[in-house]
Design an enzyme around this catalytic site. Structure first.
Site, short mmCIF file in Angstrom:
data_model
loop_
_atom_site.label_atom_id
_atom_site.label_comp_id
_atom_site.label_asym_id
_atom_site.label_seq_id
_atom_site.Cartn_x
_atom_site.Cartn_y
_atom_site.Cartn_z
N ASP A 185 12.98 -3.57 -5.82
CA ASP A 185 12.35 -2.63 -4.90
C ASP A 185 12.30 -2.09 -3.93
OD1 ASP A 185 9.90 -0.46 -5.64
OD2 ASP A 185 9.46 -2.06 -4.71
N ASP A 188 9.33 -1.18 -1.55
CA ASP A 188 8.11 -1.63 -0.77
C ASP A 188 6.78 -2.63 -1.35
OD1 ASP A 188 7.64 0.46 1.11
OD2 ASP A 188 7.42 1.90 -1.03
N GLY A 195 4.40 1.87 -7.22
CA GLY A 195 5.66 3.24 -7.56
C GLY A 195 5.93 3.83 -8.15
N ARG A 217 5.26 10.09 -4.84
CA ARG A 217 4.48 10.82 -3.38
C ARG A 217 3.09 11.48 -4.29
NH1 ARG A 217 6.82 13.70 1.50
NH2 ARG A 217 8.26 10.88 1.04
N SER A 236 10.40 5.55 -2.97
CA SER A 236 10.22 5.98 -2.07
C SER A 236 10.69 6.83 -1.52
CB SER A 236 9.87 5.07 -0.94
OG SER A 236 9.37 6.04 0.35
N ASN A 281 11.08 8.16 1.48
CA ASN A 281 10.92 7.13 3.18
C ASN A 281 12.17 5.63 3.12
OD1 ASN A 281 9.39 7.96 4.96
ND2 ASN A 281 7.86 8.16 2.92
N ASP A 322 7.24 -5.08 -7.85
CA ASP A 322 5.57 -5.68 -7.87
C ASP A 322 4.90 -5.01 -8.38
OD1 ASP A 322 6.20 -3.25 -5.85
OD2 ASP A 322 4.66 -3.91 -5.08
#
Ligand code: BG6
Ligand code: MG
Length: 214
Positions: free
Chosen positions: A8, A10, A45, A48, A115, A117, A169
């Site tokens: 993952d 972030d 996780g 958006r 994400s 991003n 996480d």
């Protein structure tokens, strides 16, 4: 036997948590919606738009789909502004070392992130060309705990899910890994997830040997 590790992004490779939190807090304040760090934990996780839906649970009025889209874009604008300051120094302890050790051991490495991003973040932290495959929020329809993002990463690497291990996480991410039929190493906020195969406080504690013997 583990042939590939899917990270993952972030909260596992890079510390963007505070930027996400600040972006959502600013938006919530502007809209007069109660928001705090406890609610923020539920956004880990999660995509958006689904994150926005969680924030809007505390809203006094209802929002149209167009208004929701505009709010999500507004938050992303605040977040992207903060991401401009992101640099290799924001890579979490032990992450690069573990990725490099896996590559040296002939194990493939990928990113599996909700994400949109992801490409921008990987460029900012200097890891755009590091991974064998990148699977992210731009390429999937269903976000974690659906396994889509991890199954896509595995198929890009041509490794079967049973030979993959995910590092996560977020509880939703651990569940996505299990739903994909993959092993999972839980770190950070997911540390106490009862179904993770392995847990660690930091990637600095994790060796290739520990992962390969799972
Ligand atoms: C995940 C984060 O990696 O990406 C979530 O844990 C976030 O908190 C999600 O909502 C989507 O991110 P983005 O960058 O597409 O808004
Ligand atoms: Mg995460």
């Amino acid at each position: 036997m583990i042939k590939a590790v899917i990270f993952d992004l972030d909260g596992v490779i890079v510390s963007t948590d505070e930027f996400h939190y600040l972006g959502w807090q600013k938006l919530a304040d502007e809209e007069g919606i109660f928001f705090n760090r406890t609610i923020n934990e539920r956004l880990r996780g999660v995509s958006r738009l689904e994150s926005l839906e969680i924030i809007l649970e505390k809203a006094a009025k209802s929002y149209s789909p167009e208004e929701k889209k505009a709010l999500a874009e507004k938050k992303n604008g605040y977040y992207r502004e903060l991401l401009k300051t992101l640099s290799p120094s924001d890579i979490l302890p032990g992450a690069i070392e573990l990725v490099n050790a896996l590559k040296n051991a002939g194990i493939k490495v990928a990113i599996g992130s909700s994400s949109k991003n992801t490409p921008f973040i990987l460029r900012q932290i200097g890891l755009a060309d590091t991974f064998d495959a990148v699977s992210d929020g731009n390429q999937i329809k269903k976000s974690k705990p659906d396994p889509e993002v991890f199954l896509l990463a595995a198929s890009k690497m041509q490794i079967s899910p049973g030979h993959c291990l995910v590092v996560e996480d977020a509880d939703a991410g651990v569940e996505a890994a299990l739903n994909a039929g993959m092993k999972c190493l839980a770190v950070g906020s997911a540390y106490n997830h009862p179904q993770a195969h392995l847990k660690a406080n930091s990637l600095s504690e994790v060796s290739v040997e520990i992962l390969c013997n799972l």
